[in-house]
Design a protein around this motif. Structure first.
Motif, PDB file in Angstrom:
ATOM      1  N   VAL A  48      35.400  47.579  32.171  1.00 44.28           N
ATOM      2  CA  VAL A  48      35.514  47.612  33.621  1.00 44.28           C
ATOM      3  C   VAL A  48      36.140  46.298  34.064  1.00 44.28           C
ATOM      4  CG1 VAL A  48      34.274  47.706  35.798  1.00 44.28           C
ATOM      5  CG2 VAL A  48      33.624  49.212  33.941  1.00 44.28           C
ATOM      6  N   LEU A  49      37.284  46.415  34.746  1.00 45.90           N
ATOM      7  CA  LEU A  49      37.984  45.219  35.184  1.00 45.90           C
ATOM      8  C   LEU A  49      37.282  44.624  36.382  1.00 45.90           C
ATOM      9  CD1 LEU A  49      41.717  46.240  35.023  1.00 45.90           C
ATOM     10  CD2 LEU A  49      40.469  44.772  33.484  1.00 45.90           C
ATOM     11  N   ARG A  50      37.238  43.288  36.404  1.00 50.70           N
ATOM     12  CA  ARG A  50      36.707  42.624  37.580  1.00 50.70           C
ATOM     13  C   ARG A  50      37.810  42.543  38.623  1.00 50.70           C
ATOM     14  NH1 ARG A  50      36.324  37.404  35.450  1.00 50.70           N
ATOM     15  NH2 ARG A  50      37.430  38.282  33.696  1.00 50.70           N
ATOM     16  N   GLY A  51      37.414  42.486  39.891  1.00 48.93           N
ATOM     17  CA  GLY A  51      38.363  42.208  40.952  1.00 48.93           C
ATOM     18  C   GLY A  51      39.386  43.299  41.176  1.00 48.93           C
ATOM     19  N   GLU A  52      40.351  42.968  42.028  1.00 51.38           N
ATOM     20  CA  GLU A  52      41.354  43.954  42.418  1.00 51.38           C
ATOM     21  C   GLU A  52      42.747  43.378  42.236  1.00 51.38           C
ATOM     22  OE1 GLU A  52      40.504  45.442  46.261  1.00 51.38           O
ATOM     23  OE2 GLU A  52      38.463  45.985  45.707  1.00 51.38           O
ATOM     24  N   GLN A  68      34.931  51.106  38.772  1.00 55.17           N
ATOM     25  CA  GLN A  68      33.984  50.141  39.357  1.00 55.17           C
ATOM     26  C   GLN A  68      33.014  50.835  40.306  1.00 55.17           C
ATOM     27  OE1 GLN A  68      36.384  47.233  41.369  1.00 55.17           O
ATOM     28  NE2 GLN A  68      37.094  46.258  39.505  1.00 55.17           N
ATOM     29  N   ASP A 112      42.293  53.795  43.216  1.00 57.42           N
ATOM     30  CA  ASP A 112      42.941  53.674  41.908  1.00 57.42           C
ATOM     31  C   ASP A 112      41.935  53.823  40.777  1.00 57.42           C
ATOM     32  OD1 ASP A 112      45.650  53.284  42.361  1.00 57.42           O
ATOM     33  OD2 ASP A 112      45.280  51.261  43.082  1.00 57.42           O
ATOM     34  N   VAL A 113      42.437  54.149  39.569  1.00 56.65           N
ATOM     35  CA  VAL A 113      41.518  54.414  38.448  1.00 56.65           C
ATOM     36  C   VAL A 113      40.597  53.261  38.107  1.00 56.65           C
ATOM     37  CG1 VAL A 113      41.873  56.208  36.759  1.00 56.65           C
ATOM     38  CG2 VAL A 113      43.717  54.623  37.197  1.00 56.65           C
ATOM     39  N   GLU A 161      48.828  51.418  38.928  1.00 61.86           N
ATOM     40  CA  GLU A 161      48.036  51.648  40.128  1.00 61.86           C
ATOM     41  C   GLU A 161      48.888  51.393  41.359  1.00 61.86           C
ATOM     42  OE1 GLU A 161      43.699  50.451  39.432  1.00 61.86           O
ATOM     43  OE2 GLU A 161      44.900  48.957  38.448  1.00 61.86           O
ATOM     44  N   GLU A 172      31.494  62.365  33.012  1.00 57.44           N
ATOM     45  CA  GLU A 172      31.028  61.014  32.733  1.00 57.44           C
ATOM     46  C   GLU A 172      29.857  60.572  33.586  1.00 57.44           C
ATOM     47  OE1 GLU A 172      34.156  58.187  32.533  1.00 57.44           O
ATOM     48  OE2 GLU A 172      35.088  59.205  30.835  1.00 57.44           O
ATOM     49  N   LYS A 181      33.019  56.320  24.642  1.00 58.36           N
ATOM     50  CA  LYS A 181      34.224  55.528  24.502  1.00 58.36           C
ATOM     51  C   LYS A 181      33.996  54.107  24.947  1.00 58.36           C
ATOM     52  CE  LYS A 181      36.056  56.790  28.973  1.00 58.36           C
ATOM     53  NZ  LYS A 181      37.152  57.325  29.723  1.00 58.36           N
ATOM     54  N   ALA A 196      39.223  53.418  31.799  1.00 56.35           N
ATOM     55  CA  ALA A 196      38.729  53.743  33.141  1.00 56.35           C
ATOM     56  C   ALA A 196      39.022  55.190  33.512  1.00 56.35           C
ATOM     57  CB  ALA A 196      39.364  52.811  34.167  1.00 56.35           C
ATOM     58  N   THR A 197      39.975  55.811  32.823  1.00 61.52           N
ATOM     59  CA  THR A 197      40.319  57.190  33.160  1.00 61.52           C
ATOM     60  C   THR A 197      39.207  58.114  32.687  1.00 61.52           C
ATOM     61  OG1 THR A 197      42.605  56.603  32.790  1.00 61.52           O
ATOM     62  CG2 THR A 197      42.119  58.933  32.943  1.00 61.52           C
ATOM     63  N   PRO A 198      38.624  58.870  33.620  1.00 59.95           N
ATOM     64  CA  PRO A 198      37.535  59.757  33.207  1.00 59.95           C
ATOM     65  C   PRO A 198      38.046  60.866  32.290  1.00 59.95           C
ATOM     66  CG  PRO A 198      37.709  59.643  35.606  1.00 59.95           C
ATOM     67  CD  PRO A 198      38.901  58.976  35.049  1.00 59.95           C
ATOM     68  N   ARG A 227      34.164  51.061  27.071  1.00 60.44           N
ATOM     69  CA  ARG A 227      34.231  50.973  28.527  1.00 60.44           C
ATOM     70  C   ARG A 227      34.603  49.551  28.917  1.00 60.44           C
ATOM     71  NH1 ARG A 227      34.626  54.152  32.761  1.00 60.44           N
ATOM     72  NH2 ARG A 227      32.944  54.184  34.276  1.00 60.44           N
ATOM     73  N   ARG A 234      42.212  38.971  36.031  1.00 66.45           N
ATOM     74  CA  ARG A 234      41.326  40.104  35.755  1.00 66.45           C
ATOM     75  C   ARG A 234      41.172  40.370  34.262  1.00 66.45           C
ATOM     76  NH1 ARG A 234      43.500  45.150  38.963  1.00 66.45           N
ATOM     77  NH2 ARG A 234      41.369  45.882  38.799  1.00 66.45           N
ATOM     78  N   TYR A 279      45.481  45.404  29.790  1.00 64.29           N
ATOM     79  CA  TYR A 279      45.493  46.235  30.981  1.00 64.29           C
ATOM     80  C   TYR A 279      45.618  47.712  30.618  1.00 64.29           C
ATOM     81  CZ  TYR A 279      46.801  48.265  35.444  1.00 64.29           C
ATOM     82  OH  TYR A 279      46.850  49.055  36.556  1.00 64.29           O
ATOM     83  N   ALA A 298      42.310  48.819  29.461  1.00 62.88           N
ATOM     84  CA  ALA A 298      41.358  48.981  30.563  1.00 62.88           C
ATOM     85  C   ALA A 298      41.655  50.268  31.336  1.00 62.88           C
ATOM     86  CB  ALA A 298      41.442  47.782  31.496  1.00 62.88           C
ATOM     87  N   LEU A 299      42.939  50.518  31.530  1.00 62.98           N
ATOM     88  CA  LEU A 299      43.360  51.715  32.269  1.00 62.98           C
ATOM     89  C   LEU A 299      42.918  52.966  31.520  1.00 62.98           C
ATOM     90  CD1 LEU A 299      44.982  51.796  34.890  1.00 62.98           C
ATOM     91  CD2 LEU A 299      47.030  52.169  33.543  1.00 62.98           C
TER      92      LEU A 299
END
Lengths: 331, 323
Positions: B272-276, A191, A185-186, B50, A219, B268, B258-260, B270, B292, B251, B254-255
Motif C-alpha cells: 500500500v503506497l503512502r500519500g498521493e 488505501q 485511482d487504484v 493513474e 478481497e 498476494k 493494489a488492483t483487486p 500487498r 512514495r 510503482y 504497487a499498482l
C-alpha cells in the motif's frame, strides 16, 4: 439477533411511464461485525435498496417491506423524528462521489462537527477535539490545519477520508458504503478499502459494501448478495460464490471478467439489462441466459434452498451445471 | 515487438503554461515529460497509469490534436512537427480516437447515421448513396441493426453508444486507433462485449491500437506491450508477459498489488503506497516517485533515473526488483 433484518423489501417509483419496480423483494440479514457486499450492474437496485433503508428516497418512491428492523427497532412503524435519530448516528452511509457529497461552501471542520452537534450534543471545544481525533483516525495529515480547509482544497481520496470520518463520527453500528472507491485511482482505492476494513474491525461495525467490482468483493467481503434488475439472484459466502456460483447470471458474469479468461475473445453475456418497458414475463435473466427454457420465459422462478445459494432460478447450478434440467448439458 | 511500425515517438514532451496571476511568473506544467514508444500494425500498446500521469495528454499528441513541445513524432514515416498542412490533413485520417464516455462523445441532436457519415462528408468526395452504404456497412460490422441509422444517441444504452463511437472511428479506415479508457464507463457484462468487438476489429483490419486504461486486468487481457506512466514519465515498459510476471519498478509492483483480483483464494503481496500523486507543477526532485517509494535511498532524491534495459523491459529506477 441480526443487527439488520430486511425481508421482501420492494421499492417502486412513480414515473411518467407508470410504476417502475426498482427493487423487487430483496431480503438481507446482517449480523453485528460482518462485512457483506451487494454486487450488481447499474440498474440492479443495489443503491436504491440501501437508500430506502436510510429513508433517503424522494417522494415518488413507495417502499414496502415485510420486515425492516434495525437493532431491534421496526423501521416501518417508527416516527420520522425517531428515524432521524438513528440515521447518521447508528446507521451511516458513504457515497460514491466524495466531491459532490460534501458541501463546497463549508469547511471540513464545520461539516464534521455538524453531526457531532446534532447527534452527540457536544459543545464547541469537545467538537473540535473530536473532529481532530477523527481526521487523525482516517489518516489525514495535519488534522488541525485541515479543519479550516474547504473540500475543493483536498484531493478526491482525502475528501473520501473526510466522508468516512463524518460517517464514523457517532460510532455507528452499521456503515453502508455505496461504491466508495469507484471514483478513485487504484492505489488510493487500496488505501481507502484498507482504512474501511481496519475501522470496521477496530470498532466492530457491520459494513455493507455496495460495488460493481468483483475484485473488490473478492478481497473485502465475507458474504455476497448478487442483484440483477432489482432482484436478488444469489446469496452466498464469498469463497463459494467464486468457486461454485449457483445462478447462471453469476456464472456468466464471472466468466466474462478479463482476468478469469485466457482466450482472446471473452465469453460475454449477450444483450442488456431489461429496463422499465421490456421486462420479460418469466425470469428476468431469461433473454440473456444460455440455459433458458420455455419454463424460464413464462414462469418467474422461486428462490432455491440454502445449499443452492438461494439462487432465483428454475435450474440452479451445481458445479457449473444446471440441476433438474430437461436436456443433457456438458460443461 | 516486430512488425510494421506505423507510429514512432522519440522523447516527446508536452508542457503547458499555467498563469498564476499578474505578479507571478507563469508556471510550467510538464504534463508529458519524455516518452518514447512505437505502435505496430495489428498490435496493442497499453498505456497504464493513474489520473494525472499524462495518459490523456499522450492521446492528444498521438491524435495530433496538439503538437509536442519537443521530441520527434513520426506517423507513417512522416515527422508531424515539420510536416505541412496538406500532409497533416492526410495523416489525420489515419489516426482516430474513441473516448471514454459514450454519453459525452456523441452529439445528442445528431442522428447516428449522420454522425457516422460526417467524417466521410468532410474528408472524402463520396456521394450521398455511397456514404449511406458505408455507414450501414459499419453499423452491421459493430453488431448493431440497420434501423439504428435514423435514431438519436439517447435511444441507446451505454454499450451500444460505445459501439457507435467505435464505428465512427473506423469510418475512414484508419491505421491507428487511440482508445482512451473505452470500457471504464461500462458495466462488467457490457465491458466484455466491447472488448471482444475491439479485438475482432483489430484482427480484421490489422489496426494498431493505443489502449489507455487504468484497469490492469483489462490491460492484461488486451495488450501486447505495456507502458506504465507516473507523473508524465514512462517508468517501465515492456511486453505484457514480462511486465505482469516480473514487474521491476516499485510503482508497477504497487499498482499490480493494489488492483483487486476476483479470486478470494489468492493471497498476494500487498504494497500500500503512502500519500498521493504530487502536483505536476512542482514535481519532486530526482525520481518523481521517491516520496512514495518503499525502497527509496539518497540517490533517488538527487538525480532522475535514466531508463535502461532489464530482461527486455525498459525500467527507470535505481532499485528495481530483480528476479
Amino acid at each position: 439477533m441480526p443487527l439488520l433484518e430486511i425481508e421482501n423489501l420492494s421499492v417502486t417509483f412513480l414515473t411518467g411511464g407508470g410504476q417502475f419496480t426498482a427493487v423487487d423483494r430483496v431480503s438481507l440479514n446482517i449480523e453485528p461485525g460482518e462485512v457483506v457486499s451487494i454486487v450488481g450492474e447499474s440498474g440492479s437496485g443495489k443503491s436504491v435498496s440501501m437508500l430506502a433503508l436510510m429513508g433517503l428516497l424522494p417522494w415518488t418512491a413507495t417502499i414496502t417491506a415485510d420486515t425492516l428492523r434495525f437493532d431491534g427497532q421496526d423501521l416501518t412503524t417508527i416516527s420520522k423524528k425517531q428515524l432521524r435519530q438513528i440515521i447518521g448516528s447508528k446507521m451511516a452511509m458513504i457515497f460514491q462521489e466524495p466531491m459532490t457529497s460534501l458541501n463546497p461552501c463549508f469547511t471540513i471542520g464545520f461539516q464534521l462537527s455538524e453531526t457531532l452537534k446534532i447527534h452527540m450534543g457536544m459543545n464547541r471545544a469537545e467538537r473540535k477535539k473530536r473532529a481532530i481525533e477523527l481526521l487523525d483516525l482516517v489518516g489525514i495529515p495535519e488534522p488541525e490545519k485541515r479543519l479550516s480547509a474547504f473540500p475543493h482544497q483536498l484531493s478526491g481520496g482525502m475528501n473520501q477520508r473526510v466522508m468516512i470520518a463524518i460517517a464514523i463520527s457517532c460510532n455507528p453500528r452499521l456503515l453502508i458504503a455505496d461504491e466508495p472507491t469507484t471514483a478513485l485511482d487504484v492505489t488510493i482505492q487500496a488505501q481507502i478499502l484498507d482504512l474501511l476494513l481496519t475501522l470496521q474491525k477496530e470498532k466492530g461495525m457491520s459494513l455493507v459494501l455496495i460495488t460493481h467490482d468483483m475484485g473488490v468483493v473478492a478481497e473485502t467481503a465475507e458474504r455476497v448478495a448478487v442483484q440483477y434488475a432489482g432482484q436478488q439472484v444469489e446469496k452466498q459466502l464469498v469463497k463459494g460464490l467464486f468457486s461454485d456460483p449457483h445462478h447462471p447470471y453469476t456464472q456468466a458474469l464471472l466468466n466474462s471478467l478479463p482476468e478469469r479468461s485466457t482466450a482472446k475473445i471473452l465469453p460475454s453475456i449477450a444483450g442488456v439489462v431489461p429496463g422499465q418497458f421490456d421486462k420479460p414475463a418469466g425470469c428476468l435473466f431469461s433473454p440473456r441466459c444460455k440455459y433458458a427454457t420455455d419454463l424460464c420465459r413464462t414462469t418467474p422462478p422461486v428462490v432455491a434452498s440454502l445449499e443452492f445459494g438461494r439462487a432465483l432460478c428454475h435450474y440452479p447450478l451445481l458445479a457449473g451445471l444446471p440441476t433438474n434440467y430437461p436436456e443433457e448439458v456438458s460443461a | 515487438m516486430k512488425g510494421d511500425v506505423v507510429l514512432e515517438a522519440e522523447n516527446i514532451t508536452r508542457y503547458y503554461k499555467v498563469e498564476r496571476g499578474s505578479f507571478q511568473k507563469p508556471a510550467i506544467l510538464k504534463a508529458l515529460d519524455g516518452a518514447s514508444f512505437q505502435l505496430i500494425k495489428g498490435k496493442t500498446l497499453a498505456v497504464v497509469g493513474e489520473s494525472g500521469c499524462g495518459k490523456s495528454t499522450l492521446a492528444r499528441l498521438v491524435t495530433m490534436i496538439e503538437k509536442p513541445t519537443s521530441g520527434e513524432l513520426k506517423i507513417a514515416g512522416v515527422n508531424i512537427i515539420t510536416a505541412d498542412k496538406k500532409v497533416l490533413g492526410d495523416l489525420h485520417k489515419k489516426v482516430q480516437i474513441v473516448f471514454q464516455d459514450p454519453y459525452g462523445s456523441l452529439n445528442p441532436r445528431q442522428k447516428i447515421g449522420h454522425a457516422l457519415e460526417e467524417p466521410l462528408l468532410v474528408n472524402t468526395t463520396m456521394g450521398k448513396k455511397e456514404r449511406r452504404d458505408a455507414a450501414l456497412n459499419i453499423i452491421n460490422l459493430v453488431g448493431l441493426r440497420p434501423e439504428y441509422y435514423d435514431r438519436y444517441p439517447h435511444m441507446f444504452s451505454g454499450g451500444q453508444r460505445q459501439r457507435i463511437a467505435v464505428a465512427r472511428a473506423l469510418m475512414l479506415n484508419p491505421e491507428i486507433v487511440v482508445l482512451d479508457e473505452p470500457v471504464s464507463a461500462l458495466d462488467v457484462s457490457i465491458q466484455a462485449q466491447i472488448l471482444n468487438l475491439i479485438a475482432t476489429l483489430q484482427e480484421q483490419f490489422d489496426l494498431a491500437y493505443m489502449f489507455i486504461s487504468h484497469d490492469l486486468s483489462v490491460v492484461k487481457h488486451i495488450a501486447d506491450e505495456v507502458m506504465v506512466m507516473y507523473l508524465g514519465k514512462p517508468i517501465e515498459s515492456g511486453s505484457r508477459d514480462t511486465l505482469f510476471r516480473k514487474p521491476h519498478h516499485p510503482y508497477t509492483r504497487a499498482l499490480l498489488s493494489a488492483t483487486p483480483v476476483a479470486d478470494p483464494f489468492r493471497t498476494k503481496e500487498r504494497i500500500v503506497l503512502r500519500g498521493e500523486l504530487p502536483s505536476p507543477i512542482a514535481p519532486p526532485a530526482g525520481c518523481t516517485f521517491h516520496p512514495r517509494c518503499p525502497s527509496m535511498t539518497e540517490i533517488c532524491r538527487d538525480k532522475p533515473p535514466e531508463p535502461y534495459d532489464i530482461d527486455g523491459c525498459m525500467v527507470a529506477c535505481y532499485h528495481p526488483k530483480t528476479y
